[in-house]
Design a protein around this motif. Structure first.
Motif, PDB file in Angstrom:
ATOM      1  N   ARG B  30     -14.639  36.869  61.755  1.00  0.00           N
ATOM      2  CA  ARG B  30     -14.192  37.727  60.651  1.00  0.00           C
ATOM      3  C   ARG B  30     -15.386  38.139  59.817  1.00  0.00           C
ATOM      4  N   LEU B  31     -15.322  39.358  59.298  1.00  0.00           N
ATOM      5  CA  LEU B  31     -16.343  39.787  58.346  1.00  0.00           C
ATOM      6  C   LEU B  31     -16.068  39.147  56.998  1.00  0.00           C
ATOM      7  N   LEU B  32     -17.129  38.802  56.293  1.00  0.00           N
ATOM      8  CA  LEU B  32     -17.019  38.227  54.960  1.00  0.00           C
ATOM      9  C   LEU B  32     -17.661  39.185  53.960  1.00  0.00           C
ATOM     10  N   ALA B  33     -16.822  39.774  53.086  1.00  0.00           N
ATOM     11  CA  ALA B  33     -17.365  40.649  52.026  1.00  0.00           C
ATOM     12  C   ALA B  33     -17.398  39.828  50.742  1.00  0.00           C
ATOM     13  N   GLY B  34     -16.618  40.195  49.731  1.00  0.00           N
ATOM     14  CA  GLY B  34     -16.623  39.416  48.486  1.00  0.00           C
ATOM     15  C   GLY B  34     -16.045  38.024  48.657  1.00  0.00           C
ATOM     16  N   GLY B  35     -15.243  37.853  49.682  1.00  0.00           N
ATOM     17  CA  GLY B  35     -14.662  36.545  49.980  1.00  0.00           C
ATOM     18  C   GLY B  35     -13.511  36.163  49.062  1.00  0.00           C
ATOM     19  N   HIS B  36     -13.100  37.056  48.174  1.00  0.00           N
ATOM     20  CA  HIS B  36     -12.102  36.664  47.175  1.00  0.00           C
ATOM     21  C   HIS B  36     -10.662  36.776  47.665  1.00  0.00           C
ATOM     22  N   GLY B  74     -19.183  53.288  49.377  1.00  0.00           N
ATOM     23  CA  GLY B  74     -19.519  52.317  50.409  1.00  0.00           C
ATOM     24  C   GLY B  74     -18.520  51.171  50.380  1.00  0.00           C
ATOM     25  N   ALA B  75     -18.264  50.569  51.548  1.00  0.00           N
ATOM     26  CA  ALA B  75     -17.243  49.523  51.637  1.00  0.00           C
ATOM     27  C   ALA B  75     -17.584  48.314  50.764  1.00  0.00           C
ATOM     28  N   LEU B  76     -18.872  48.109  50.508  1.00  0.00           N
ATOM     29  CA  LEU B  76     -19.298  46.910  49.785  1.00  0.00           C
ATOM     30  C   LEU B  76     -19.461  47.132  48.276  1.00  0.00           C
ATOM     31  N   VAL B 106     -14.263  38.661  36.148  1.00  0.00           N
ATOM     32  CA  VAL B 106     -15.104  37.779  36.960  1.00  0.00           C
ATOM     33  C   VAL B 106     -14.831  38.015  38.455  1.00  0.00           C
ATOM     34  N   VAL B 107     -13.565  38.100  38.806  1.00  0.00           N
ATOM     35  CA  VAL B 107     -13.208  38.403  40.201  1.00  0.00           C
ATOM     36  C   VAL B 107     -13.748  39.781  40.592  1.00  0.00           C
ATOM     37  N   ARG B 108     -13.704  40.714  39.651  1.00  0.00           N
ATOM     38  CA  ARG B 108     -14.174  42.078  39.957  1.00  0.00           C
ATOM     39  C   ARG B 108     -15.673  42.136  40.223  1.00  0.00           C
ATOM     40  N   ARG B 110     -17.099  40.246  42.275  1.00  0.00           N
ATOM     41  CA  ARG B 110     -17.296  39.849  43.671  1.00  0.00           C
ATOM     42  C   ARG B 110     -16.477  40.688  44.664  1.00  0.00           C
ATOM     43  N   GLY B 111     -15.203  40.898  44.345  1.00  0.00           N
ATOM     44  CA  GLY B 111     -14.316  41.605  45.282  1.00  0.00           C
ATOM     45  C   GLY B 111     -14.804  43.022  45.543  1.00  0.00           C
ATOM     46  N   THR B 112     -14.636  43.490  46.776  1.00  0.00           N
ATOM     47  CA  THR B 112     -15.149  44.802  47.157  1.00  0.00           C
ATOM     48  C   THR B 112     -14.025  45.791  47.466  1.00  0.00           C
ATOM     49  N   ASN B 123       0.283  44.205  47.873  1.00  0.00           N
ATOM     50  CA  ASN B 123       0.135  44.267  46.419  1.00  0.00           C
ATOM     51  C   ASN B 123      -1.225  44.800  45.992  1.00  0.00           C
ATOM     52  N   GLU B 124      -2.050  45.194  46.943  1.00  0.00           N
ATOM     53  CA  GLU B 124      -3.416  45.623  46.638  1.00  0.00           C
ATOM     54  C   GLU B 124      -3.375  46.983  45.927  1.00  0.00           C
ATOM     55  N   ASP B 125      -3.990  47.049  44.757  1.00  0.00           N
ATOM     56  CA  ASP B 125      -3.917  48.280  43.962  1.00  0.00           C
ATOM     57  C   ASP B 125      -4.671  49.458  44.576  1.00  0.00           C
ATOM     58  N   LEU B 126      -5.864  49.182  45.135  1.00  0.00           N
ATOM     59  CA  LEU B 126      -6.663  50.325  45.621  1.00  0.00           C
ATOM     60  C   LEU B 126      -6.020  51.022  46.815  1.00  0.00           C
ATOM     61  N   SER B 127      -5.191  50.303  47.557  1.00  0.00           N
ATOM     62  CA  SER B 127      -4.528  50.959  48.692  1.00  0.00           C
ATOM     63  C   SER B 127      -3.662  52.111  48.200  1.00  0.00           C
TER      64      SER B 127
HETATM   65  C1  LIG Z   1      -7.407  35.654  41.155  1.00  0.00           C
HETATM   66  C2  LIG Z   1      -7.373  36.932  41.921  1.00  0.00           C
HETATM   67  C3  LIG Z   1      -6.601  37.984  41.448  1.00  0.00           C
HETATM   68  C4  LIG Z   1      -6.557  39.179  42.140  1.00  0.00           C
HETATM   69  N1  LIG Z   1      -5.811  40.199  41.625  1.00  0.00           N
HETATM   70  C5  LIG Z   1      -5.783  41.389  42.263  1.00  0.00           C
HETATM   71  C6  LIG Z   1      -5.039  42.482  41.756  1.00  0.00           C
HETATM   72  O1  LIG Z   1      -4.420  42.406  40.686  1.00  0.00           O
HETATM   73  N2  LIG Z   1      -5.039  43.633  42.451  1.00  0.00           N
HETATM   74  C7  LIG Z   1      -5.735  43.780  43.616  1.00  0.00           C
HETATM   75  O2  LIG Z   1      -5.705  44.857  44.194  1.00  0.00           O
HETATM   76  N3  LIG Z   1      -6.465  42.779  44.123  1.00  0.00           N
HETATM   77  C8  LIG Z   1      -6.498  41.584  43.478  1.00  0.00           C
HETATM   78  N4  LIG Z   1      -7.234  40.559  43.996  1.00  0.00           N
HETATM   79  C9  LIG Z   1      -7.905  40.750  45.288  1.00  0.00           C
HETATM   80  C10 LIG Z   1      -9.311  41.252  45.105  1.00  0.00           C
HETATM   81  O3  LIG Z   1      -9.247  42.637  44.885  1.00  0.00           O
HETATM   82  C11 LIG Z   1     -10.099  40.902  46.366  1.00  0.00           C
HETATM   83  O4  LIG Z   1     -11.404  40.844  46.026  1.00  0.00           O
HETATM   84  C12 LIG Z   1      -9.925  41.870  47.517  1.00  0.00           C
HETATM   85  O5  LIG Z   1      -8.634  41.866  47.964  1.00  0.00           O
HETATM   86  C13 LIG Z   1     -10.727  41.478  48.732  1.00  0.00           C
HETATM   87  O6  LIG Z   1     -11.997  41.951  48.630  1.00  0.00           O
HETATM   88  P1  LIG Z   1     -13.191  41.042  49.142  1.00  0.00           P
HETATM   89  O7  LIG Z   1     -14.401  41.874  49.153  1.00  0.00           O
HETATM   90  O8  LIG Z   1     -13.217  39.804  48.345  1.00  0.00           O
HETATM   91  O9  LIG Z   1     -12.762  40.770  50.653  1.00  0.00           O
HETATM   92  P2  LIG Z   1     -12.893  39.484  51.588  1.00  0.00           P
HETATM   93  O10 LIG Z   1     -12.090  38.377  51.044  1.00  0.00           O
HETATM   94  O11 LIG Z   1     -14.309  39.218  51.888  1.00  0.00           O
HETATM   95  O12 LIG Z   1     -12.214  40.063  52.901  1.00  0.00           O
HETATM   96  C14 LIG Z   1     -10.838  40.350  52.985  1.00  0.00           C
HETATM   97  C15 LIG Z   1     -10.497  40.779  54.411  1.00  0.00           C
HETATM   98  O13 LIG Z   1     -11.061  42.045  54.711  1.00  0.00           O
HETATM   99  C16 LIG Z   1     -11.974  41.961  55.803  1.00  0.00           C
HETATM  100  N5  LIG Z   1     -13.096  42.842  55.474  1.00  0.00           N
HETATM  101  C17 LIG Z   1     -13.829  42.813  54.323  1.00  0.00           C
HETATM  102  N6  LIG Z   1     -14.717  43.835  54.324  1.00  0.00           N
HETATM  103  C18 LIG Z   1     -14.549  44.504  55.487  1.00  0.00           C
HETATM  104  C19 LIG Z   1     -15.161  45.676  56.061  1.00  0.00           C
HETATM  105  N7  LIG Z   1     -16.138  46.345  55.419  1.00  0.00           N
HETATM  106  N8  LIG Z   1     -14.736  46.088  57.267  1.00  0.00           N
HETATM  107  C20 LIG Z   1     -13.743  45.424  57.920  1.00  0.00           C
HETATM  108  N9  LIG Z   1     -13.119  44.332  57.429  1.00  0.00           N
HETATM  109  C21 LIG Z   1     -13.516  43.880  56.223  1.00  0.00           C
HETATM  110  C22 LIG Z   1     -12.332  40.498  55.926  1.00  0.00           C
HETATM  111  O14 LIG Z   1     -12.694  40.159  57.240  1.00  0.00           O
HETATM  112  C23 LIG Z   1     -11.045  39.829  55.488  1.00  0.00           C
HETATM  113  O15 LIG Z   1     -10.132  39.791  56.540  1.00  0.00           O
HETATM  114  C24 LIG Z   1      -7.288  39.338  43.344  1.00  0.00           C
HETATM  115  C25 LIG Z   1      -8.065  38.290  43.814  1.00  0.00           C
HETATM  116  C26 LIG Z   1      -8.117  37.094  43.132  1.00  0.00           C
HETATM  117  C27 LIG Z   1      -8.969  35.995  43.667  1.00  0.00           C
END
Ligand SMILES: Cc1cc2nc3c(=O)[nH]c(=O)nc-3n(C[C@H](O)[C@H](O)[C@H](O)COP(=O)(O)OP(=O)(O)OC[C@H]3O[C@@H](n4cnc5c(N)ncnc54)[C@H](O)[C@@H]3O)c2cc1C
Ligand code: FES
Ligand code: FES
Lengths: 164, 291
Positions: B30-36, B74-76, B106-108, B110-112, B123-127
């Motif tokens: 699996r790819l690891l982006a923000g990991g959140h 960019g995706a990241l 704080v989550v923002r 890291r999350g991408t 429930n993902e808002d950006l979708s």
């Molecule tokens: C406490 C908390 C509250 C949150 N609240 C909300 C909220 O209110 N609304 C909301 O929309 N989100 C919310 N999130 C989710 C947040 O937006 C996450 O950061 C996001 O869903 C995932 O982004 P990430 O970069 O951390 O992805 P990761 O956790 O790194 O990856 C998620 C998945 O996507 C895959 N992936 C990642 N990047 C790529 C890529 N470039 N190409 C292909 N596959 C990829 C990974 O392999 C994995 O399967 C919340 C998260 C937390 C921890």
């Protein structure tokens, strides 16, 4: 896997399992137990550290992801000439009760003031909104951050950072 | 103590390298982006990848630019970076509306953007935001790049069209004059996922709706969309009554399910009301009456 992480200005090289979380790396490998560990689900924010200057929940970061990066923990806040103004203000304004949330709150506040030396109460509340204080001390936390900002302004040090 | 199961860890040094690593380690990587999203799922053993391929070093995926009449993300790009982006916010204020209520600051950090889309949580808002904006996803694999409209990107909860050896590299949104956009979310408390949310992008010609895009979060809308409500509005006068009717149509076609965030009828009510509010705000912005 061997990683080198700079924590509070000191480089640490350790051999770690990829699954080790940054919070446990700091607490168990480096003995820096000032970073607390609570919900484990990225919700409570007691584990917040600064990763390359930005607040991050260290229970949701792998230690290997910090390889080659800079981490600042609560132990790195005080300088040679004493407490960071934010720490002093938390102490003065009763910004803590049990102290469990305090390290995370201090680091988020420090990062906020570095970016925005004159934050409004609303901006302070927004900045700490990902962190829970179980003692419900939010009012005093907000007052403390404002006090740190005011004192820095009086002292003429724009961001109020201790220069060590 | 929640700890992920053991896995191997690799760090990608380029997009091509990430694809090569995905090929080498196969479908259990699996790819690891923000990991959140991924790390919490691994802690709960809801995800058990054998290998993680860390893409955080790929600075080439971290840019926000305006090129050829398109906003390119960019995706990241981290949530906090999108929220702070002047160019993104100027053309599509709904990015700011949405980012302000995605998780917490704080989550923002890291999350991408890419992780959000690929996680494909209903429930993902950006979708919903990208659905409203009719964005296009750019995906890279062994055979080069392909583009997929975001409206065809999600194939189900937690499932996307991104293949086992592919990576999402960019999201593109075409910039057109005369538009306004807005996103409105109801959450139980600061930082929570949506009870329901709705986004609207609107283009006006005089007082008529020249084009419109709608996106719905957390209410079981097919592909996060509300095409029947869009159909109703296109070409219609941009009036309060029509916005309310569009909300009613959107609410009628979504399929919310009751959970700890609220009962079905409440979520359906929100879907309609928030659609109307976002349309109202998008129209005010298109008319230059609101920032
Ligand atoms: C406490 C908390 C509250 C949150 N609240 C909300 C909220 O209110 N609304 C909301 O929309 N989100 C919310 N999130 C989710 C947040 O937006 C996450 O950061 C996001 O869903 C995932 O982004 P990430 O970069 O951390 O992805 P990761 O956790 O790194 O990856 C998620 C998945 O996507 C895959 N992936 C990642 N990047 C790529 C890529 N470039 N190409 C292909 N596959 C990829 C990974 O392999 C994995 O399967 C919340 C998260 C937390 C921890
Ligand atoms: S322990 Fe990390 S957010 Fe609660
Ligand atoms: S001081 Fe006790 S949790 Fe905040």
């Amino acid at each position: 896997m061997q990683i080198t992480v700079t924590v509070n200005g000191v480089e640490y090289t350790r051999d770690v399992e990829p699954r080790l979380l940054l919070v446990h790396f700091l607490r168990d490998e480096l003995g820096l137990t000032g970073t607390h560990w609570g919900c484990d689900t990225s919700n409570c924010g007691v584990c917040v550290v600064l990763l390359d200057g930005l607040p991050a929940k260290s229970c949701t970061v792998l230690a290997v992801m910090a390889d080659g990066h800079e981490v600042r923990t609560v132990e790195g806040l005080a300088g040679a000439d004493g407490l960071d103004p934010v720490q002093q203000a938390f102490s003065d304004m009763h910004g803590l009760q049990c102290g469990f949330c305090t390290p995370g709150m201090l680091l988020t506040s420090r990062a906020l003031l570095d970016r925005n030396p004159d934050p409004s109460p609303a901006e302070i509340r927004e900045a700490i909104s990902g962190q829970v204080c179980r003692c419900t001390g939010y009012e005093n936390i907000v007052r403390a951050v404002r006090a740190a900002a005011d004192r820095a302004a009086e002292a003429g040090t724009a961001a109020g950072t201790v220069t060590s | 103590m929640q700890v992920p199961a053991q896995f191997e860890y690799e760090r990608a040094t380029s997009v091509a390298h990430a694809v090569a690593l995905l090929q080498r380690y196969g479908p259990e990587s699996r790819l690891l982006a923000g990991g959140h999203s991924l790390i919490p799922m691994m802690k709960l053993r809801l995800a058990n990848p054998e290998t993680l391929i860390d893409i955080n070093g790929l600075d080439e995926l971290r840019t926000i630019s305006l090129e050829g009449g398109e906003l390119r993300l960019g995706a990241l790009v981290r949530h906090a970076e999108l929220m702070a982006s002047a160019v993104a916010g100027e053309h599509f204020p709904m990015f700011r509306d949405a980012e302000r209520v995605i998780a917490d600051p704080v989550v923002r950090n890291r999350g991408t953007v890419g992780g959000s889309l690929c996680q494909a949580d209903p429930n993902e808002d950006l979708s919903a935001v990208f659905t409203a904006l009719r964005a296009v996803a750019v995906i890279e694999g062994v055979d080069g790049r392909r583009t997929v409209p975001v409206r065809e990107f999600h194939v189900g909860p937690y499932q996307t069209v991104v293949g086992d050896t592919e990576i999402l590299v960019e999201i593109r949104v075409s910039v057109r004059p005369g538009g306004g956009s807005a996103y409105t979310k109801v959450e139980r408390r600061a930082g929570d996922w949506a009870v329901a949310a709705a986004g609207a992008a609107l283009w006006l010609e005089g007082e008529r709706v020249a084009d419109v895009g709608l996106g719905l979060t957390a209410v079981g809308a097919d592909h996060f969309g509300a095409p029947q409500a869009e159909e109703f509005l296109r070409g219609a006068p941009a009036t309060e009554e029509n916005f309310a009717e569009a909300g009613r149509i959107a609410a009628e076609h979504c399929r919310p399910v009751a959970d700890q965030r609220g009962p079905e009828d409440y979520k359906r009510h929100l879907a309609g009301e928030l659609t109307a509010r976002s349309l109202r705000r998008a129209a005010a912005r298109a008319r230059g009456r609101e920032a």
